[in-house]
Design an enzyme around this catalytic site. Structure first.
Site, PDB file in Angstrom:
ATOM      1  N   ASP A   1     -28.037   0.337 -24.615  1.00 45.60           N
ATOM      2  CA  ASP A   1     -26.672   0.128 -24.128  1.00 45.60           C
ATOM      3  C   ASP A   1     -26.695  -0.752 -22.874  1.00 45.60           C
ATOM      4  O   ASP A   1     -27.532  -0.550 -21.999  1.00 45.60           O
ATOM      5  CB  ASP A   1     -26.040   1.479 -23.765  1.00 45.60           C
TER       6      ASP A   1
ATOM      7  N   ASP B   1     -30.493   3.599 -29.579  1.00 40.51           N
ATOM      8  CA  ASP B   1     -29.962   2.253 -29.399  1.00 40.51           C
ATOM      9  C   ASP B   1     -30.245   1.803 -27.967  1.00 40.51           C
ATOM     10  O   ASP B   1     -30.891   2.531 -27.198  1.00 40.51           O
ATOM     11  CB  ASP B   1     -28.445   2.238 -29.675  1.00 40.51           C
TER      12      ASP B   1
ATOM     13  N   ASP C   1     -25.458  -1.896 -27.961  1.00 38.77           N
ATOM     14  CA  ASP C   1     -24.038  -1.822 -27.581  1.00 38.77           C
ATOM     15  C   ASP C   1     -23.835  -2.606 -26.295  1.00 38.77           C
ATOM     16  O   ASP C   1     -24.537  -2.379 -25.299  1.00 38.77           O
ATOM     17  CB  ASP C   1     -23.612  -0.362 -27.347  1.00 38.77           C
TER      18      ASP C   1
END
Ligand code: UTP
Ligand code: MN
Length: 522
Positions: free
Chosen positions: A347, A345, A446
């Site tokens: 962040d 992902d 995120d």
């Protein structure tokens, strides 16, 4: 340079490569080749010398009329090694042959010699008389730098550097499988044991040669030592191979790979007979919205996010946030801040010197991205942090867990056409092609909002790695009686918070040497 060196040696000695290989592979059970010094039979210890140099020295000695054997036997009179102690050499030969080496003092054992005897003999053109200075000796020599590093490696991960690229990936890959299997079985003690051993091996600035060396390293004894020994001696560990082919392990691996699915859910599904994604699609009604979304974008989310993609996500996030607050500060954290080239992902940490500017900021930005069709899914966790840090586990920044639709870059199309053979697996290639035809790919992003005063702590907490963070908190509590989380550091004895303006200052509070993000890849 290496290739040039090999060519030169080959030309200098004028021996075809094939012949040299055959001589070196001379088996111990056969009569030995003709030689000028019948009383001398040399065995070169490959440990630390390496096979390339050993082959070269063998050919050199054989040309000078020395008998050099490739396998150790009772006929060996001179054991020659480089950078080993006598006990290292004896243990190494014993492991190799299953027989102890006869001692020269009490029995007619071989000389255990340093390479200096060999080089002097080569330049004299005959075996030189063995003198005490040539012998490895019965006492351990002074500690080598490697030994110093091994015996002095600090126990906590946060006390040492763990770079991204290290020297023991065969061992760490195997131990990581054991850690994951323990995690799937909710066996925290075993999970932590294997994870700590992995982290130790990642910190080691050289390749581990024997399980014996592992005994000095923190967390590498017991079960881990057995695994290390099996791999170093035979290339594989049976337990790891069994786990890899285990149906439950494979199913757990697959199911926990779905966004929104933890170990407990995967375990329950497995007990209900679910083994793959198709089984799951037939029971879709049982899934949460998050899991359904995870399943929908499964292929995209399984594909690692590249740094180039992460940078394009950063641009999108900046576009969205800056239009609502021009002075907002946005930092990419997680694995990419540690220098990783790929991640699962992306962040981001978001802060502002004026705390009120953060109110509603993320909500506005997310709504704007949604209006552009760039948000496929999100859920928000509200800020939940009490003023007294009593638990180092409680992290409560306002966080948006999202799945974004990242538009394909204009160069992607041509990239695929120009590099059709770039070793991408067929399935991955199909996934890439589908992303290009649809014009975007799903990426997990995120977004974490932190008040400015907590920013250094949040930065430290969200840079990871997870194991580095876990160790940092364990160190704080056990060694310093301080409670650390991504909001602050609380001294439980003095009963006060320790403010910090930078990550460096936090390390200083803890009495630790500063470790830069690229060395936190534990
Ligand atoms: P990640 O899970 O994103 O890991 O968490 P990573 O190191 O970036 O790995 P890849 O590259 O994505 O696979 C990054 C850091 O954020 C913290 C974790 O502790 C980790 O150190 N984190 C993550 C939280 O504090 N809370 C969360 O909810 C998620
Ligand atoms: Mn990450």
């Amino acid at each position: 340079m290496l290739i040039l060196g090999r060519c030169c040696n080959s030309a200098m000695f004028n021996i075809p490569l094939k012949r040299r290989k055959r001589e070196n592979a001379y088996p111990s059970g056969f009569p030995l080749p003709e030689c000028l010094f019948p009383d001398v039979c040399v065995f070169l210890v490959e440990r630390r010398m390496g096979s390339g140099r050993r082959n070269f020295l063998t050919a050199l000695a054989q040309r000078k009329g020395f008998r050099v054997v490739s396998e150790y036997s009772d006929r060996v009179t001179h054991v020659v090694s480089e950078q080993n102690s006598s006990s290292d050499v004896m243990a190494w030969i014993e492991r190799l042959t299953g027989q102890p080496v006869l001692s020269r003092e009490t029995k007619d054992g071989p000389h255990l010699l340093d390479i200096c005897w060999f080089t002097e003999s080569m330049s004299s053109g005959k075996p030189v008389v063995v003198e005490p200075r040539h012998c490895l000796g019965v006492v351990q020599p002074l500690a080598t730098p490697e030994k110093v590093l091994r015996t002095q490696m600090p126990s906590y991960t946060c006390q040492r550097r763990t770079p991204l690229n290290h020297h023991n990936s065969t061992l760490t890959d195997a131990l990581e499988i054991l850690a994951r299997a323990a995690f799937f079985q909710s066996s925290e003690v075993r999970y932590l044991g294997f994870t700590r051993a992995v982290s130790t091996l990642k910190s080691l600035p050289f390749k581990l040669q024997s399980a014996e060396e592992a005994k000095d390293l923190p967390w590498c004894g017991g079960h881990c030592k057995t695994v290390i020994q099996e791999i170093l001696e035979g290339g594989v560990c049976r337990e790891v191979e069994t786990i890899k082919s285990n149906e439950q392990y494979q199913a757990m691996q697959l199911l926990t790979g779905i966004y929104g699915v933890g170990v407990r859910t995967a375990e329950r599904w497995y007990q209900e007979g679910i083994r793959n994604l198709n089984d799951l699609k037939n029971t879709e009604s049982k899934l949460t919205v998050e899991q359904r979304t995870g399943l929908q974008y499964y292929k995209d989310l399984q594909q690692p996010v590249t740094r180039e993609e992460a940078e394009r996500v950063e641009q999108l996030v900046k576009d969205a946030l800056l239009r609502f607050s021009p002075d907002v500060q946005i930092t990419m954290t997680g694995g990419f801040r540690r220098g990783k080239l790929e991640g699962h992902d992306v962040d981001f940490l978001i802060t502002h010197t004026n705390e009120s500017a953060l109110t509603g900021l993320l909500e506005n930005a997310i709504n704007w991205l949604k209006s552009k069709g760039l948000i496929l899914y999100y859920h928000m966790k509200k800020r939940k942090h009490t003023s007294h840090a009593v638990s180092s586990l409680m992290d409560g920044h306002e966080t948006y867990y999202t799945i974004c639709a990242l538009p394909s870059s204009s160069s992607q199309n041509t990239d695929l056409e120009v590099k059709p053979h770039n070793f991408v697996a067929a399935e991955q290639m199909a996934c890439l092609k589908s992303q290009i035809s649809k014009g975007w790919r799903a990426v997990r992003v995120d977004l974490v909002v932190t008040p400015h005063a907590e920013y250094p702590y949040a930065l430290l907490g969200w840079t990871g790695s997870k194991h580095f963070e876990r160790e940092l908190r364990r160190f704080s509590l056990h060694e310093k009686k301080m409670s650390l989380n991504s909001h602050g550091l609380y001294d439980t004895e003095k009963r006060c918070y320790l403010p910090a303006h930078s990550e460096e200052e936090i390390f200083k509070h803890l009495g630790l040497t500063y470790i830069s993000p690229s060395d936190r890849n534990a």
